[in-house]
Design an enzyme around this catalytic site. Structure first.
Site, PDB file in Angstrom:
ATOM      1  N   CYS A 107      -0.537  -7.878  -1.445  1.00  0.00           N
ATOM      2  CA  CYS A 107      -0.583  -6.760  -0.489  1.00  0.00           C
ATOM      3  C   CYS A 107       0.533  -6.860   0.545  1.00  0.00           C
ATOM      4  CB  CYS A 107      -1.921  -6.760   0.256  1.00  0.00           C
ATOM      5  SG  CYS A 107      -3.391  -6.591  -0.757  1.00  0.00           S
ATOM      6  N   SER A 143     -12.634  -8.250   0.350  1.00  0.00           N
ATOM      7  CA  SER A 143     -13.570  -8.963  -0.508  1.00  0.00           C
ATOM      8  C   SER A 143     -13.065 -10.378  -0.768  1.00  0.00           C
ATOM      9  CB  SER A 143     -13.715  -8.205  -1.826  1.00  0.00           C
ATOM     10  OG  SER A 143     -14.166  -9.054  -2.859  1.00  0.00           O
ATOM     11  N   ARG A 186     -15.758  -6.970 -11.947  1.00  0.00           N
ATOM     12  CA  ARG A 186     -15.289  -5.581 -11.954  1.00  0.00           C
ATOM     13  C   ARG A 186     -14.800  -5.267 -13.363  1.00  0.00           C
ATOM     14  NH1 ARG A 186     -11.504  -6.328  -6.555  1.00  0.00           N
ATOM     15  NH2 ARG A 186     -13.198  -6.729  -5.070  1.00  0.00           N
ATOM     16  N   HIS A 239      -7.554  -0.407  -4.401  1.00  0.00           N
ATOM     17  CA  HIS A 239      -6.349  -1.072  -4.883  1.00  0.00           C
ATOM     18  C   HIS A 239      -6.651  -1.940  -6.110  1.00  0.00           C
ATOM     19  CE1 HIS A 239      -4.774  -0.582  -0.508  1.00  0.00           C
ATOM     20  NE2 HIS A 239      -4.746   0.550  -1.180  1.00  0.00           N
ATOM     21  N   ASP A 293       0.829  -1.215   0.000  1.00  0.00           N
ATOM     22  CA  ASP A 293       0.000   0.000   0.000  1.00  0.00           C
ATOM     23  C   ASP A 293       0.858   1.257   0.000  1.00  0.00           C
ATOM     24  OD1 ASP A 293      -1.897  -1.931   0.318  1.00  0.00           O
ATOM     25  OD2 ASP A 293      -2.741  -1.134   2.172  1.00  0.00           O
ATOM     26  N   ASP A 324      -2.446   5.572  -3.028  1.00  0.00           N
ATOM     27  CA  ASP A 324      -1.789   4.418  -2.429  1.00  0.00           C
ATOM     28  C   ASP A 324      -0.973   3.732  -3.511  1.00  0.00           C
ATOM     29  OD1 ASP A 324      -3.079   4.901  -0.040  1.00  0.00           O
ATOM     30  OD2 ASP A 324      -4.003   2.923   0.113  1.00  0.00           O
TER      31      ASP A 324
END
Length: 387
Positions: free
Chosen positions: A365, A313, A277, A258, A120, A210
């Site tokens: 991440c 998610s 998405r 992100h 991040d 980020d």
């Protein structure tokens, strides 16, 4: 301190070098986060945590439960050790007490956050490591956890460029302060219109981004506009990397946060796409024009009983780490995704990582590339539309 990778118990003596242009070249050196001292953040204009069933209803905050922290650290430590056994150099951040009040002359925030997801904060482009602005007040001081590592890298590699984006003020002017009062109750089509028009929680008062909203494809950088990255942040990145083509992108995601579980580079010519998405059609056409195959990810494994205090998610399934162009680390429960990508010739390394999610994400991440073999390549010789 910079830690050395090992192969068959022997210490690697490779010189320290900052070099990473994409997410698939052979990985030689990486940062892996830690779960120590992490907290459920106190409310602030950019984010509100609300876990009533887990003992943290809206407005409450404090340290993550000790058993959860221990389980997450065990998986993070095991992951780091697996990377070392493969000869990859691994560094770890230095946690601070995140359950404390912090302030600047402009604001006071009751807690910080944590240092599990270094992706991040830090962006490696070539020989440069860039500290992102961050848009949460609770993450304003997170850079302190990585300063010892960055100082060591700067001393060890005379080519390294150590950069930091302008620290934002994060005053009330940087936010639509009433955004979260209504957004989650809006119809999906209205939410998607706000995403498309970038009418979200951040204003354009100052550049905010980020690092995890940047997908690296050699000469091309794709910057997602999201809850934590605004147009001003994209513009700053475009000016900062004048030798790159820097593109702003959006998708049909009502809660964009992100890019690395939505539009995931796998290797030259192959990108993984989260089908729920949908990317901008112009972006998809741009990739196809340049002979990239777009793979729609299978549905993630069901999270019938997700971990407590988890704000991620199920599409975190796509948050993977490439060890090279043929090897993918994937969370061990994502069997269908592993089978799908094995069908494209990838060696799959299953990694237990589900208990890490409540601390801020998945395998991508939790890591930041410091060195990968390879150089800056142009994977998109043809232009299309705004790209």
């Amino acid at each position: 301190m910079i830690e050395h990778g090992t192969t068959n118990g022997e210490t690697s003596e490779r010189p320290v070098r900052v070099n990473s242009w994409n997410g698939w070249d052979p990985l030689r050196h990486v940062i892996v986060g830690r779960a120590d001292e992490a907290v459920v953040q106190a409310p602030e204009p950019a984010v509100r945590r609300d876990f009533p069933e887990d003992g943290f209803p809206l407005g409450t905050y404090g340290s993550m439960p000790e058993d959860m922290t221990a389980e997450a650290n065990e998986q993070l430590d095991n992951f780091a050790e697996m990377l070392r056994r493969r000869g990859i150099r691994v560094d770890r951040p230095t946690p601070v007490d995140f359950n404390q009040q912090v302030s600047t002359p402009d604001w006071t925030q009751e807690t910080m956050s944590g240092c599990m997801p270094p992706r991040d904060l830090l962006l490696t482009v070539g020989s440069e490591v860039l500290e992102a602005t961050m848009s949460y007040r609770s993450r304003w001081y997170e850079y302190l956890c990585y300063r010892p590592l960055l100082q060591d890298l700067f001393k060890a590699d005379p080519r390294m460029r150590w950069e930091a984006a302008p620290k934002p003020r994060l005053t009330e002017a940087s936010y639509h302060t009433e955004f979260w009062d209504t957004y989650n109750d809006l119809p999906t089509d209205v939410q998607l219109a706000k995403v498309r028009d970038y009418d979200l929680v951040l204003t354009e008062e100052e550049p905010l981004f980020d690092a995890a909203d940047v997908a690296r494809f050699g000469k091309d950088l794709f910057v997602q506009l999201s809850f934590v990255t605004n147009r001003s942040g994209y513009d700053w990145l475009k000016r900062h990397f004048p030798d790159h083509r820097v593109h702003a992108v959006t998708s049909t995601n009502t809660h964009p946060l992100h890019i690395d579980a939505t539009w995931v580079p796998l290797r030259p010519g192959l990108v993984l796409h989260c089908g729920e998405r949908l990317a901008d059609p112009e972006l998809m056409d741009f990739f196809k024009l340049n002979d990239w195959e777009i793979v729609e990810a299978v549905q993630p494994a069901s999270w019938d009983h997700p971990a407590k205090l988890n704000f991620c998610s199920p599409w975190l399934a796509g948050n993977m780490l490439n060890l090279d162009a043929n090897t993918l680390c994937i969370e061990e429960n994502e069997v269908k995704l592993s089978e799908q990508l094995a069908g494209y010739g990838f060696e799959i390394v299953p990694v237990p990582f589900r208990t890490v999610a409540p601390f801020g994400g998945g395998l991508h991440c939790a890591t930041v590339d410091i060195e990968r073999d390879g150089a800056c390549e142009d994977y998109f010789p043809r232009r299309h539309g705004k790209y």
